[in-house]
Scaffold this motif. Structure first.
Motif, PDB file in Angstrom:
ATOM      1  N   PRO A   1      19.183  40.194  40.136  1.00 57.38           N
ATOM      2  CA  PRO A   1      20.575  40.184  39.663  1.00 57.38           C
ATOM      3  C   PRO A   1      21.488  40.869  40.675  1.00 57.38           C
ATOM      4  N   ASP A   2      22.724  40.419  40.679  1.00 53.27           N
ATOM      5  CA  ASP A   2      23.698  41.011  41.582  1.00 53.27           C
ATOM      6  C   ASP A   2      24.277  42.258  40.915  1.00 53.27           C
ATOM      7  N   TRP A   3      23.686  43.420  41.225  1.00 55.40           N
ATOM      8  CA  TRP A   3      24.096  44.655  40.532  1.00 55.40           C
ATOM      9  C   TRP A   3      25.556  45.004  40.770  1.00 55.40           C
ATOM     10  N   SER A   4      26.058  44.655  41.954  1.00 57.30           N
ATOM     11  CA  SER A   4      27.458  45.002  42.213  1.00 57.30           C
ATOM     12  C   SER A   4      28.378  44.263  41.244  1.00 57.30           C
TER      13      SER A   4
ATOM     14  N   ILE B   1      27.491  43.252  38.203  1.00 55.63           N
ATOM     15  CA  ILE B   1      27.292  43.825  36.862  1.00 55.63           C
ATOM     16  C   ILE B   1      28.049  45.144  36.722  1.00 55.63           C
ATOM     17  N   ILE B   2      27.864  46.022  37.702  1.00 58.99           N
ATOM     18  CA  ILE B   2      28.552  47.324  37.631  1.00 58.99           C
ATOM     19  C   ILE B   2      30.067  47.125  37.666  1.00 58.99           C
ATOM     20  N   GLY B   3      30.512  46.226  38.552  1.00 59.89           N
ATOM     21  CA  GLY B   3      31.947  45.945  38.639  1.00 59.89           C
ATOM     22  C   GLY B   3      32.488  45.443  37.313  1.00 59.89           C
ATOM     23  N   ASN B   4      31.698  44.578  36.675  1.00 60.82           N
ATOM     24  CA  ASN B   4      32.114  44.028  35.389  1.00 60.82           C
ATOM     25  C   ASN B   4      32.187  45.085  34.303  1.00 60.82           C
ATOM     26  N   ILE B   5      31.171  45.941  34.309  1.00 62.54           N
ATOM     27  CA  ILE B   5      31.177  47.003  33.298  1.00 62.54           C
ATOM     28  C   ILE B   5      32.392  47.897  33.511  1.00 62.54           C
ATOM     29  N   PHE B   6      32.667  48.205  34.776  1.00 60.57           N
ATOM     30  CA  PHE B   6      33.831  49.018  35.101  1.00 60.57           C
ATOM     31  C   PHE B   6      35.114  48.324  34.624  1.00 60.57           C
ATOM     32  N   GLY B   7      35.208  47.014  34.940  1.00 55.96           N
ATOM     33  CA  GLY B   7      36.401  46.261  34.539  1.00 55.96           C
ATOM     34  C   GLY B   7      36.578  46.254  33.036  1.00 55.96           C
ATOM     35  N   MET B   8      35.472  46.050  32.330  1.00 52.00           N
ATOM     36  CA  MET B   8      35.554  45.991  30.878  1.00 52.00           C
ATOM     37  C   MET B   8      35.936  47.360  30.307  1.00 52.00           C
ATOM     38  N   LEU B   9      35.469  48.408  30.952  1.00 52.08           N
ATOM     39  CA  LEU B   9      35.807  49.757  30.499  1.00 52.08           C
ATOM     40  C   LEU B   9      37.304  50.019  30.686  1.00 52.08           C
ATOM     41  N   ILE B  10      37.810  49.601  31.828  1.00 55.32           N
ATOM     42  CA  ILE B  10      39.229  49.814  32.118  1.00 55.32           C
ATOM     43  C   ILE B  10      40.083  49.021  31.127  1.00 55.32           C
TER      44      ILE B  10
ATOM     45  N   PHE C   1      38.411  40.347  36.931  1.00 55.98           N
ATOM     46  CA  PHE C   1      37.339  41.356  36.988  1.00 55.98           C
ATOM     47  C   PHE C   1      35.972  40.691  36.892  1.00 55.98           C
ATOM     48  N   SER C   2      35.858  39.794  35.894  1.00 59.04           N
ATOM     49  CA  SER C   2      34.536  39.249  35.595  1.00 59.04           C
ATOM     50  C   SER C   2      34.028  38.378  36.739  1.00 59.04           C
ATOM     51  N   LEU C   3      34.946  37.926  37.581  1.00 60.14           N
ATOM     52  CA  LEU C   3      34.498  37.151  38.739  1.00 60.14           C
ATOM     53  C   LEU C   3      34.162  38.069  39.910  1.00 60.14           C
ATOM     54  N   GLY C   4      34.328  39.378  39.670  1.00 66.23           N
ATOM     55  CA  GLY C   4      33.964  40.328  40.711  1.00 66.23           C
ATOM     56  C   GLY C   4      35.139  40.763  41.557  1.00 66.23           C
ATOM     57  N   MET C   5      36.367  40.375  41.136  1.00 69.52           N
ATOM     58  CA  MET C   5      37.535  40.782  41.913  1.00 69.52           C
ATOM     59  C   MET C   5      38.196  41.972  41.216  1.00 69.52           C
ATOM     60  N   ILE C   6      38.065  43.115  41.822  1.00 68.08           N
ATOM     61  CA  ILE C   6      38.719  44.276  41.244  1.00 68.08           C
ATOM     62  C   ILE C   6      39.940  44.575  42.087  1.00 68.08           C
ATOM     63  N   SER C   7      41.085  44.064  41.622  1.00 70.21           N
ATOM     64  CA  SER C   7      42.289  44.305  42.412  1.00 70.21           C
ATOM     65  C   SER C   7      42.979  45.553  41.888  1.00 70.21           C
ATOM     66  N   LEU C   8      43.563  46.266  42.802  1.00 69.93           N
ATOM     67  CA  LEU C   8      44.236  47.509  42.456  1.00 69.93           C
ATOM     68  C   LEU C   8      45.333  47.256  41.427  1.00 69.93           C
TER      69      LEU C   8
END
Lengths: 321, 234
Positions: free
Chosen positions: B122-125, B127-136, B200-207
């Motif tokens: 799995p692409d952990w980055s 998953i972690i990015g998504n969890i972060f996005g969902m938390l935000i 976010f869910s696509l892995g794009m965390i924009s400021l």
């Protein structure tokens, strides 16, 4: 210790408090008396910083509650009308929570244990608050107020809803606490305030109507100026004899008490008990009873609340009604 | 403040609410995970996160509904407000407690990632990015839910109003498509939660998106503080 000055509070357009002022010295117990809805709880909520007043100031031990709420709140232990208990916690968890919330700097376990001893809740410490009886809930509320030994205690109707046994216990406890704390206590029961407090403030419709020491308030009108007599003899004659006695201003015939005996009340400008006795000793009529009508705090209170400030005019035997 | 945080957090698990919320969240994330990853034979979890957007809308009001409403109904707010604690600290503690429960829900994704790692890489980055996005994003919903909870004494009312607001927000995109004025469409898109979350869910965390969610959170926490403070004057 506590200075309340010109407190005013509006609820929308209703004036709940109107220029309420009073003060309290260290170690005194103040009874805050008034009918339901008079503004007792509102005043207490403002003193403790739960509500803000629309005017006036509250000073606790020299600290203004509006200007320095953090400092002032540390000096107060507050038991609101409904104890602020979290039903899902055990007594111990709750007290530990309140201990931390109040930022008390004392050894936690010992401090909580000693307070539990004091208010007698040691045996329910591990019970969930939801399952406690009313009396215990009230005591847990009191324990919470005592955390950190604040110099000032504000207790809003601490005995409401308790059984007589519990009421006596709580009153005794409050009197004990009064030795170390300055206490404001509200109640709509006069006997309670009479039993516990040094000082009384009577409030009605948001206004203070009396502010006195308990003793002087009870003492008002407690003189021999009004007597109640039961005399055996001929009704008319007795009546006119009483009227002729020097100093008597009015005689009221209350009717026949038992066969041949009549009841009267006598108002007078001075003590006429001796004169009455001597006058009747010369006749065949017998005085079966003669007693001064005492004004209790109850009379004063009702007199004040119903707007008759002249205590002498207050109904004298309301307590029997 | 830490006292209130601990009490509030624990209270979720003194009642069935905390467990129910956790169970519901894990149940749905499990189903989506099974269908979209295990059954389809895919190691990409983005679609699971996208599907969970709607579950979040329904779960967060359940977490936040009791926050202030219960304290008011049980009069325990008198204990909080007469203690030497400032109102912002109370609001922050309650917010963090609710957010922690939500964060606990998000742990289910870590389990799923772990399951996936037995079968694929799995692409952990992501998953972690998504969890972060969902938390935000969740923090915005939590702040809104707490604000609604501070307006009422009834936790049921708080939950229903929060549901309605959340659903309306999620419908914004649909409304955006149907509107034909460009300026209105751009306003709606600017307010859209789902669009930003999908990034976010696509892995794009924009400021920009992170700032947007954090601003919404701060705004509603500030409003909550005002509501609680205002009640002292009412």
């Amino acid at each position: 210790m506590i200075k309340v000055k010109n407190l005013t509070k509006y609820y929308v357009r209703n004036k709940a408090l109107d220029n309420v002022s009073f003060s309290l010295n260290e170690g005194e117990i103040l009874g805050f008396l008034g009918p339901n809805g008079a503004g007792k709880s509102t005043t207490m909520n403002i003193i403790t910083g739960y509500l803000s007043g629309d005017g006036g100031s509250v000073e606790i031990d020299g600290v203004d509650i509006l200007e320095n709420p953090m400092q002032a709140k540390k000096k107060i232990g507050y038991l609101p009308e409904i104890p602020p208990l979290y039903n899902d916690m055990t007594v111990r968890e709750y007290l530990e929570f309140m201990f931390r919330l109040k930022k008390v700097r004392k050894p936690m376990k010992e401090h909580i244990n000693s307070i539990c001893e004091k208010v007698k809740i040691s045996d329910v410490r591990e019970r969930v608050i939801k399952h406690l009886s009313k009396g215990y809930r009230q005591r847990v509320g009191l324990a919470q107020a005592l955390l950190g030994d604040p110099p000032v205690l504000v207790l809003d109707e601490p005995t409401v809803g308790l059984d007589p046994q519990q009421i006596i216990e709580i009153r005794r406890l409050i009197r004990d606490l009064g030795k170390q704390h300055t206490i404001i206590l509200s109640s709509h029961l006069l006997s309670e305030v009479q039993a516990v407090c040094d000082k009384i403030v009577i409030i009605n419709n948001g206004k203070i109507v009396a502010d006195e020491l308990t003793a002087s308030l009870t003492g008002t009108g407690a003189s021999t100026e009004k007597l109640r007599l039961t005399i055996e003899g001929r009704r008319q004659q007795v009546h006119s004899m009483l009227q002729k006695i020097d100093g008597v201003t009015a005689v009221t015939d209350l009717g026949e008490a038992e066969k041949g005996c009549y009841e009267f009340t006598v108002d007078s400008r001075r003590d006429v008990r001796r004169l009455i006795f001597r006058a009747f000793a010369k006749t065949d009529f017998t005085i079966l009873q003669m007693s001064p009508v005492e004004f209790s705090l109850e009379d004063t209170y009702l007199g004040i609340i119903t707007g008759k400030n002249d205590t002498k005019e207050a109904p004298s035997d309301v307590s029997n009604l | 403040m830490s006292a209130i945080y601990k009490r509030d957090f624990r209270s979720y698990f003194n009642s069935p609410i905390g467990y129910a919320v956790l169970a519901a969240f894990m149940f749905f994330s499990g189903i989506f995970f099974y269908v979209q990853c295990l059954y389809m034979g895919s190691a990409a979890m983005s679609s699971v996160f996208q599907s969970m957007f709607f579950i979040v809308l329904f779960v967060i009001p359940l977490i936040t509904m009791k926050s202030f409403a219960d304290d008011r109904r049980n009069k325990t707010d008198q204990a909080l407000l007469t203690a030497p604690v400032s109102i912002p600290a109370i609001v922050a503690a309650k917010f963090l407690a609710a957010l922690s429960v939500f964060a606990l829900c998000l742990c289910s994704f870590l389990i799923e990632g772990l399951v996936l790692s037995f079968m694929a890489k799995p692409d952990w980055s992501v998953i972690i990015g998504n969890i972060f996005g969902m938390l935000i994003m969740g923090s915005s919903f939590v702040a809104m839910g707490i604000f609604v909870s501070s307006l009422t004494e009834s936790s049921i009312v708080a939950a229903i109003v929060s549901f309605v607001i959340n659903v309306l927000l999620s419908l914004l995109d649909t409304i955006g498509y149907t509107v034909h004025w460009d300026w209105l469409t751009s306003i709606i898109n600017a307010l859209s939660f789902q669009g930003k979350y999908n990034d976010f869910s696509l892995g794009m965390i924009s400021l920009g998106n992170v700032v947007f969610f954090l601003s919404v959170t701060c705004l509603f926490l500030f409003l909550t503080d005002r509501v609680v403070e205002r009640r002292r004057w009412a």
